[in-house]
Write a protein that holds these residues in place. Structure first.
Motif, PDB file in Angstrom:
ATOM      1  N   PHE A 123      -2.189 -35.914  25.927  1.00  0.00           N
ATOM      2  CA  PHE A 123      -2.357 -37.224  26.557  1.00  0.00           C
ATOM      3  C   PHE A 123      -1.442 -38.261  25.910  1.00  0.00           C
ATOM      4  O   PHE A 123      -0.808 -39.061  26.601  1.00  0.00           O
ATOM      5  N   TYR A 124      -1.391 -38.261  24.595  1.00  0.00           N
ATOM      6  CA  TYR A 124      -0.615 -39.273  23.872  1.00  0.00           C
ATOM      7  C   TYR A 124       0.851 -39.252  24.289  1.00  0.00           C
ATOM      8  O   TYR A 124       1.457 -40.285  24.556  1.00  0.00           O
ATOM      9  N   PHE A 125       1.434 -38.064  24.343  1.00  0.00           N
ATOM     10  CA  PHE A 125       2.855 -37.983  24.692  1.00  0.00           C
ATOM     11  C   PHE A 125       3.075 -38.361  26.155  1.00  0.00           C
ATOM     12  O   PHE A 125       4.072 -39.000  26.492  1.00  0.00           O
ATOM     13  N   TRP A 126       2.162 -37.965  27.034  1.00  0.00           N
ATOM     14  CA  TRP A 126       2.276 -38.361  28.432  1.00  0.00           C
ATOM     15  C   TRP A 126       2.165 -39.878  28.555  1.00  0.00           C
ATOM     16  O   TRP A 126       2.948 -40.529  29.259  1.00  0.00           O
ATOM     17  N   TRP A 127       1.199 -40.443  27.832  1.00  0.00           N
ATOM     18  CA  TRP A 127       0.959 -41.889  27.898  1.00  0.00           C
ATOM     19  C   TRP A 127       2.162 -42.667  27.377  1.00  0.00           C
ATOM     20  O   TRP A 127       2.540 -43.698  27.955  1.00  0.00           O
ATOM     21  N   ALA A 128       2.818 -42.228  26.303  1.00  0.00           N
ATOM     22  CA  ALA A 128       3.952 -42.926  25.720  1.00  0.00           C
ATOM     23  C   ALA A 128       5.066 -43.037  26.749  1.00  0.00           C
ATOM     24  O   ALA A 128       5.727 -44.064  26.867  1.00  0.00           O
ATOM     25  N   SER A 129       5.235 -41.947  27.501  1.00  0.00           N
ATOM     26  CA  SER A 129       6.236 -41.956  28.557  1.00  0.00           C
ATOM     27  C   SER A 129       5.822 -42.899  29.681  1.00  0.00           C
ATOM     28  O   SER A 129       6.589 -43.760  30.132  1.00  0.00           O
ATOM     29  N   PHE A 130       4.583 -42.757  30.118  1.00  0.00           N
ATOM     30  CA  PHE A 130       4.096 -43.523  31.265  1.00  0.00           C
ATOM     31  C   PHE A 130       4.112 -45.024  31.000  1.00  0.00           C
ATOM     32  O   PHE A 130       4.582 -45.817  31.836  1.00  0.00           O
ATOM     33  N   ILE A 131       3.608 -45.448  29.848  1.00  0.00           N
ATOM     34  CA  ILE A 131       3.453 -46.889  29.597  1.00  0.00           C
ATOM     35  C   ILE A 131       4.822 -47.563  29.520  1.00  0.00           C
ATOM     36  O   ILE A 131       5.000 -48.712  29.938  1.00  0.00           O
ATOM     37  N   THR A 132       5.818 -46.819  29.010  1.00  0.00           N
ATOM     38  CA  THR A 132       7.169 -47.389  28.911  1.00  0.00           C
ATOM     39  C   THR A 132       7.742 -47.591  30.316  1.00  0.00           C
ATOM     40  O   THR A 132       8.312 -48.647  30.620  1.00  0.00           O
ATOM     41  N   PHE A 133       7.586 -46.608  31.162  1.00  0.00           N
ATOM     42  CA  PHE A 133       8.082 -46.732  32.532  1.00  0.00           C
ATOM     43  C   PHE A 133       7.284 -47.793  33.304  1.00  0.00           C
ATOM     44  O   PHE A 133       7.842 -48.596  34.049  1.00  0.00           O
TER      45      PHE A 133
END
Lengths: 457, 168, 458
Positions: C297-307
């Motif tokens: 989740f953390y790695f997915w979220w880091a990508s998502f929140i930046t975009f």
């Protein structure tokens, strides 16, 4: 890891409570020197408040400089505590025992130092209250919860409170020991702080569960804190900041600098407090091996940042990286950062002799933190220097003596806090050391007694 | 029948295990026997009563409270002053998630600590029958028994190797 | 005195373990051949599906046909070929509980042969680097992504096989010495290289295992970086997702742990290996499984929140493709199976400390992982013009055809088949490692109870 059973409980008490029950002269001298540095820093802050932010090197568009670099740096150092304490506790690494409390307290004091930086950076710190505290009647609006600058203080405060509670909970049995060794007002104070601890099986069982449970709960907070700090940069549109990898990159960088800071602390503690019976070569050897893994992971994420920065071939992004890597003085700083953070220390740590040498580990760990401070500086300032697309918006930044003094003051602040803490509480957990010695055993294989540990579960 | 307490002090953990075995064998309920030590021993080392606890409830409750507070103030502040900033819609979940998550974790951690103290029966104002040598390496057995059984308990502990028996 | 609260742990001897494992190795029963036949049929069906796809060729217009093959390739890289990482990593960490299942992880290195073969059509399906983003910066394509990929993947497979062969030498020697003469025994005699177990040989083996393990650990992230950048990021206009390779690595670690749990369960349930794969192994693996699920989740979220915060034109289109619109349903399923489900289940100690709990969660993770890889790669391969500045139009979600389904099933079956075949050549329990562990363990009385004392090797 070679486990040695060397001391009785009484000897452990006597050796680890040395500076708590007495005050050595070196402690007074060092604290006095740190107080002088602190006084200088406070004066610098006062001067800056009086004269305005113009006495710093901050100019349009570079409004984040040394202060924010230092803020990120100290948040990074604070990650040592959870790394050493929580992760090693969960993985049942026995070699964590002498380091846990020092690492956890360094976390607490690093976070305090980091929180001070945005206050100073504001220029008029008293106005922070209007901005930070969630009340609306003075300004007619609440803080914007969608801003990463609001997430930051919440995350850091959460981490600070959690770390303080973690330290306190694990301190209770040791405060009971000091209670039993004290008289007069000290006995009352430590008696109150230890909450009437007896050391019965119920209390020890819950102390053990507390360690595991709090470790498991603090770990996600630890990951989130520096990720949120990274999103101060990552969710903006400043060239070279808008990168998805910043979150894990910052976190692993924080672990790298934090664990290196723990190495520094261990070596200094061993020397000053004469802890040769508790901090051995095996401990710094284990830390060095951990650092090799962490540093290599950090380097991988750095390369991802670099490769994907060049990926889209955007002009502004390329301009920033050009500045960072090829234009002096930034190119020199970049070289120093790269060499200090990885190229020099990691190959050295591959050698057992270096890993087991306290002197070498001290210097390499200090080198890492010089490099990691520069890393944050190189991330933040060049991007702002080339923030606008027009060359007439380009700027330069040079830290002023005021900023450098204040940064030095934060180092003195953390060191002072640690010294004062060690006056009232032992930096190595007594009960953990005693438990560790209890669990030491050996298994006979042929003619050899192989060092072993008792496993409860 | 009035109850009294005795505290037997031992240096050798094996003697403690032996004494506990003797006391239990002589009919002293294990719930009335307690061990005081300066460091944790593996559970069951002395045949002591395995304490039950409900610690797991505390972090759950704390997390729920923290989550609720986080939701309240992130949603509440946005609803009170609906101002679209940076193109982000009001009550958008991603930014709210961060603060709600932090508050959830803070609530869980604070309540965990409170739970640990509560389940440890701390704070305790009065140390009661206790000896400071316990934190120097001695191990104590605290026996809570009727007065007429006190001498039997004392005898058993002395036979097992107690250096001193303190009485309430 | 009564020590009824804590049962006295017992351990077999090294000789008992060797006899048991070699007896299982000797016997090749009907059930085994039945499963091999089924898997062979499924694998052949996969080849049929591949041949059907071959009819359409590798041109730009046919690129979307290869999305499912590439997704399968990535899934296999992130599960089967990631398993040697566990062996290498846990050996470095000197975890004693890894000993019973370490050979499962090492044996999986054989699947690298099939995975490497699948890489070739995947590379052929990629367009030239000219005019599109790539880490090769328009370097001549034959040397760039094709040559480099073949070299890096090939090296990874080679290192994995070398690691397997090296650590299997003592057990191959055990087979040579105790299994009656047969074709299989002759092959193992050859592979055992005359191993006698001298001090020097053991020293070299230990050092070599650590070295090969370290090389595998270092090369695997490189391989995943190439997979992500060449097969996904290089086909999505406007994407700049630096964290994607790291995300893929974390997903692979999750997949490797999950697959290890599932294989252990199957071997327990159907192979009678209960004495080797006990609560200790499942409990110990459930903790990293929980950790990797949180990191998923953390790695997915880091990508998502930046975009999501960036809202740049290119980023919004990519969010619509991968998260909010075209592939939203696969993401939701994957979200539940790879994060929510494991979190809710594994947070409870009784679930973690069981056989069924981690296995159930692991099964879900594998299914979710496959769906996630489909989301990453099928979406990328369905983009018609990778050279655009901003993705337009946004391609809709692409369901699998019969050929695609056959390729997915065939790929997975092929890897399982290879594992089953190698496990009848190299014993699936590492006799020498389990034996070494038994020498380092003793049970003793600890005042009023019994405890296990474990020594660390080296």
């Amino acid at each position: 890891m070679y486990y040695r059973r060397t001391l009785t409980e009484a000897q452990i008490n006597q050796q680890l409570l040395g500076t708590v029950l007495t005050t050595p002269l070196w402690w007074v001298i060092i604290l006095s020197c740190l107080a002088i540095v602190l006084a200088g820093a406070v004066s610098a802050v006062g001067f800056m408040v009086n004269q305005g932010l113009g006495v710093t090197g901050l100019r349009q568009p570079v409004f984040w400089g040394f202060f924010i670099t230092n803020f990120v740096f100290w948040v990074g150092i604070s990650h040592a505590g959870v790394m050493i304490s929580a992760i090693l506790r969960l993985s049942q690494a026995e070699w964590r025992r002498p380091m846990v409390r020092a690492a956890e307290t360094m976390t607490v004091f690093s976070l305090m130092a980091s929180l001070v930086m945005p206050l100073i950076h504001a220029g008029r710190p008293w106005r922070i209250f209007y901005w930070v505290f969630p009340y609306d009647w003075a300004r007619g609006i609440w803080p914007d919860v969608r801003s990463p600058l609001v997430w930051d203080p919440i995350a850091i405060t959460t981490y600070l409170i959690s770390s303080m509670l973690f330290v306190y909970t694990a301190l209770i049995p040791d405060m009971a020991i000091i209670r039993d060794r004290s008289t007069g007002w000290r006995k009352s104070v430590y008696g109150a702080l230890s909450l009437g601890w007896h050391g019965n099986p119920r209390q020890w069982k819950l102390q053990g569960i507390a360690g595991i449970l709090l470790s498991a709960l603090i770990l996600p907070v630890f990951v989130s804190v520096h990720s949120i700090v990274s999103w101060d940069f990552g969710v903006s549109l400043v060239p070279s900041w808008h990168v998805t990898v910043f979150a894990p990159y910052f976190v692993i960088g924080a672990v790298h600098s934090g664990v290196s800071a723990v190495v520094t602390l261990m070596v200094v503690m061993r020397k000053l407090y004469k802890l040769e019976n508790f901090i051995w070569e095996e401990h710094i050897d284990a830390l060095a091996r951990l650092l090799i893994v962490v540093a290599t992971a950090w380097m991988f994420l750095f390369w991802l940042d670099l490769i994907f920065a060049l990926w889209l071939k955007e002009e502004q992004e390329l301009t920033v990286w050009q500045l960072r890597m090829f234009e002096p003085p930034w190119s020199w700083l970049f070289l120093i950062f790269f060499m200090s953070s990885y190229v020099i220390p990691v190959p050295l740590w591959m050698f057992r002799r270096v890993r087991r040498s306290f002197t070498m580990m001290l210097w390499t760990s200090l080198l890492v933190n010089v490099g990691m401070f520069l890393e944050r500086f190189i991330i933040i300032v060049p991007a702002l220097m080339r923030k606008g697309p027009m060359t007439f918006d380009f700027a330069t930044y040079r830290p002023s003596p005021i900023e450098i003094t204040i940064i030095g003051g934060t180092i003195a602040l953390v060191a002072s806090f640690l010294l004062v803490f060690s006056k009232f509480f032992p930096l190595i957990p007594l009960w953990e050391e005693k438990e560790g010695q209890l669990l030491i055993d050996s298994v006979r294989v042929g003619n050899v007694d192989v060092p072993a540990l008792v496993k409860e579960h | 029948m009035a109850n009294t307490q005795l505290l037997g002090l031992f240096q050798d953990p094996q003697n403690v295990a032996d004494a506990m075995g003797e006391l239990k064998g002589d009919g002293f309920p294990v719930e009335d026997l307690d061990i005081y030590s300066g460091c944790p021993f593996p559970e069951g080392s002395f045949g002591e009563h395995d304490p039950e606890h409900r610690l797991f409830i505390f972090p759950l409750v704390g997390a729920l409270i923290g989550f609720a507070i986080g939701l309240l103030w992130t949603a509440g502040t946005q609803i009170s002053y609906p101002l679209v900033t940076g193109g982000k819609p009001l009550l958008s979940i991603p930014p709210m998630t961060v603060i709600m998550y932090e508050n959830t974790m803070l609530g869980a951690i604070i309540f965990t600590v409170l739970g640990v103290l509560f389940e440890s029966r701390l704070p305790k104002r009065d140390l009661g029958l206790y000896d400071e040598r316990i934190t120097e390496g001695y191990i104590g057995i605290l026996v809570d028994c009727p007065e007429e059984r006190a001498s039997a308990a004392e005898g058993l502990m002395k036979t097992a190797g107690a250096e001193e028996i303190k009485k309430a | 005195m009564a020590l009824d609260e804590h049962a006295i742990p017992t351990f077999p001897t090294h000789q008992e373990v060797a006899q048991d494992v070699l007896e299982r190795y000797r016997v090749v029963d009907q059930r085994y051949w039945r499963w091999v036949s089924v898997l062979t049929l499924l694998f052949v069906a996969g080849i049929v599906g591949f041949i059907l796809r071959l009819n359409d060729g590798f041109g730009d217009e046919a690129r979307s046909n290869w999305g499912y093959l590439v997704a399968t390739l990535s899934f296999l890289l992130s599960t089967f070929l990631a398993m040697p990482i566990l062996s290498a990593g846990l050996r470095l960490a000197k975890a004693n509980w890894r000993r019973p299942f370490t050979r499962i992880n090492e044996n999986m290195a054989i699947t690298g042969l099939l995975i490497y073969l699948m890489l070739i059509p995947a590379l052929l399906a990629l367009p030239d680097t000219e005019g599109r983003l790539s880490i090769w910066f328009e370097f001549p394509h034959w040397m760039a992504f094709k040559g480099a990929n073949l070299m890096v993947w090939g090296t990874l497979v080679l290192i994995g096989l070398s690691l397997l062969w090296l650590v299997a030498l003592p057990d191959l020697a055990a087979v040579r010495d105790h299994v009656p003469n047969s074709r299989r025994a002759r092959v193992t005699r050859f592979l055992s290289l005359g191993w006698t177990g001298s001090l020097r040989q053991w020293r070299v083996l230990h050092s070599g295992a650590l070295l090969f393990g370290a090389f595998f650990l270092l090369l695997y992230p490189t391989t995943q970086t190439l997979m992500q950048s060449d097969f996904q990021a290089g086909l999505l206009p406007g994407i700049k997702d630096a964290i994607a390779p790291a995300t893929a690595i974390i997903n692979a670690l999750q997949g490797a742990v999950a697959l290890t749990l599932v294989v252990m369960y199957v071997m327990r349930r159907f192979g009678g290996y209960e004495r080797y794969f006990g609560i200790d192994q499942f409990w110990s693996l459930s903790k990293p499984l929980l950790a990797f699920s949180l990191l998923w989740f953390y790695f997915w979220w880091a990508s998502f929140i930046t975009f999501w915060y960036g809202r740049q034109p290119g980023e919004s289109e990519l969010l619509k493709l991968l998260i909010l619109d075209s592939y939203r349903n696969p993401l939701m399923i994957s979200f539940f199976l790879n994060f929510i489900g494991p979190l809710v289940a594994l947070v409870w100690n009784p679930v973690r400390k069981s056989i069924w709990g981690p296995t159930l969660v692991a099964s879900g993770i594998l299914v979710g992982g496959l769906i996630n890889h489909i989301r990453w790669y099928v979406s990328a391969f369905s983009v018609t013009d990778p050279g655009q500045h901003v993705l337009s139009p946004i391609p809709p979600g692409q369901l699998p055809t019969a050929s695609d389904a056959l390729i997915v099933v065939g790929g997975i079956s092929g890897c399982i088949l290879l594992f089953m075949l190698i496990s009848k050549l190299i014993p699936v329990i590492s006799i020498w490692e389990v034996g070494e562990g038994l020498h380092l363990v003793k049970v003793r009385k600890f005042f009023g109870r019994y405890v296990v004392v474990i020594a660390k090797s080296h």
